[in-house]
Design a protein around this motif. Structure first.
Motif, PDB file in Angstrom:
ATOM      1  N   LEU A 205       0.820  -1.220   0.000  1.00  0.00           N
ATOM      2  CA  LEU A 205       0.000   0.000   0.000  1.00  0.00           C
ATOM      3  C   LEU A 205       0.849   1.264   0.000  1.00  0.00           C
ATOM      4  O   LEU A 205       0.486   2.258  -0.619  1.00  0.00           O
ATOM      5  N   GLU A 206       2.023   1.196   0.707  1.00  0.00           N
ATOM      6  CA  GLU A 206       2.875   2.397   0.762  1.00  0.00           C
ATOM      7  C   GLU A 206       3.257   2.856  -0.640  1.00  0.00           C
ATOM      8  O   GLU A 206       3.447   4.038  -0.888  1.00  0.00           O
ATOM      9  N   GLU A 207       3.381   1.884  -1.545  1.00  0.00           N
ATOM     10  CA  GLU A 207       3.750   2.237  -2.920  1.00  0.00           C
ATOM     11  C   GLU A 207       2.576   2.853  -3.684  1.00  0.00           C
ATOM     12  O   GLU A 207       2.754   3.490  -4.716  1.00  0.00           O
ATOM     13  N   MET A 208       1.383   2.596  -3.191  1.00  0.00           N
ATOM     14  CA  MET A 208       0.178   2.934  -3.959  1.00  0.00           C
ATOM     15  C   MET A 208      -0.444   4.267  -3.546  1.00  0.00           C
ATOM     16  O   MET A 208      -1.365   4.735  -4.197  1.00  0.00           O
ATOM     17  N   ILE A 209       0.040   4.793  -2.415  1.00  0.00           N
ATOM     18  CA  ILE A 209      -0.655   5.962  -1.839  1.00  0.00           C
ATOM     19  C   ILE A 209       0.274   7.163  -1.752  1.00  0.00           C
ATOM     20  O   ILE A 209       1.429   7.020  -1.333  1.00  0.00           O
ATOM     21  N   THR A 210      -0.222   8.297  -2.143  1.00  0.00           N
ATOM     22  CA  THR A 210       0.475   9.581  -1.909  1.00  0.00           C
ATOM     23  C   THR A 210      -0.520  10.512  -1.237  1.00  0.00           C
ATOM     24  O   THR A 210      -1.641  10.684  -1.740  1.00  0.00           O
ATOM     25  N   TYR A 211      -0.149  11.043  -0.110  1.00  0.00           N
ATOM     26  CA  TYR A 211      -0.999  12.032   0.554  1.00  0.00           C
ATOM     27  C   TYR A 211      -0.699  13.414  -0.023  1.00  0.00           C
ATOM     28  O   TYR A 211       0.454  13.819  -0.073  1.00  0.00           O
ATOM     29  N   LEU A 212      -1.713  14.076  -0.467  1.00  0.00           N
ATOM     30  CA  LEU A 212      -1.542  15.416  -1.040  1.00  0.00           C
ATOM     31  C   LEU A 212      -1.513  16.468   0.067  1.00  0.00           C
ATOM     32  O   LEU A 212      -2.216  16.325   1.075  1.00  0.00           O
ATOM     33  N   ARG A 213      -0.696  17.454  -0.136  1.00  0.00           N
ATOM     34  CA  ARG A 213      -0.629  18.562   0.847  1.00  0.00           C
ATOM     35  C   ARG A 213      -1.006  19.847   0.153  1.00  0.00           C
ATOM     36  O   ARG A 213      -0.778  20.010  -1.018  1.00  0.00           O
TER      37      ARG A 213
END
Ligand SMILES: Cc1cc2nc3c(=O)[nH]c(=O)nc-3n(C[C@H](O)[C@H](O)[C@H](O)COP(=O)(O)O)c2cc1C
Length: 177
Positions: free
Chosen positions: A169-177
């Motif tokens: 999952l870490e590879e699949m997710i980017t949190y937007l800021r």
């Protein structure tokens, strides 16, 4: 684990089927589940062609065998051919009319189909490799239509649920800021 996640874990591409025939009503239940999926402007741009009679199943299997893949399809007891249909997006929705959402709609509904099949004890495999021209010619599917995907269906030959291999999952997710 929720019941939904359990069914998602149990749904797996089945490539080995038992001799048990598939009940036609169960295929219709899967299509009912498929049609509960959302689609852009509720257009449901797909149609289901069911190969359930033994002669139709044999023809479908023949034309779903690739040169290198899908050698096992002769074991399936039914097939559903899914055609991509015209999506009548209302003229008032001019922004949505600029895009073609049909492949998304088909992707959404096919997972519903396969999850319901799992719930009913059936095994499925979505097929993206098949001889579209031969299938269309043999089943007299009008030639402007395209076959998007085929689903091979049967009762699984064994009950083993394989471990799922997915990207972390870490590879699949980017949190937007
Ligand atoms: C659009 C699509 C096309 C596929 N085509 C084939 C195919 O032609 N033959 C096959 O054996 N599996 C096919 N698959 C199955 C995938 O290989 C499978 O879903 C993936 O490896 C994940 O495994 P799982 O379904 O067991 O979780 C297809 C799946 C999708 C979604």
């Amino acid at each position: 684990m929720t019941d939904l996640i359990k069914i998602m874990q149990q749904r797996q591409s089945c490539r080995s089927f038992s001799e048990k025939p598939v009940e036609a009503e169960k295929i219709v239940s899967c299509i009912n589940a498929a049609c509960l999926a959302p689609s852009a402007c509720n257009t449901q741009p797909y149609h289901f062609y069911i190969a359930h009679a033994p002669e139709a199943v044999a023809v479908a299997a023949e034309y779903c065998k690739g040169e290198k893949v899908n050698k096992w399809v002769g074991e399936a007891k039914a097939f559903v051919l899914i055609t991509q249909e015209h999506a009548e997006i209302p003229a008032a929705n001019s922004e949505a009319r600029k895009r073609d959402y049909r492949q998304y709609d088909i992707g959404l509904m096919i997972e519903n189909f396969c999850l319901e099949a799992t719930e009913l004890g059936l095994g499925t495999c979505i097929l993206g490799v098949f001889n579209e021209e031969k299938l269309k010619a043999n089943f007299r599917i009008p030639s402007p239509k395209s076959i998007a995907l085929v689903i091979a269906i049967g009762y699984p030959a064994d009950s083993e649920i394989r471990k799922k291999h997915r990207k972390p999952l870490e590879e699949m997710i980017t949190y937007l800021r």
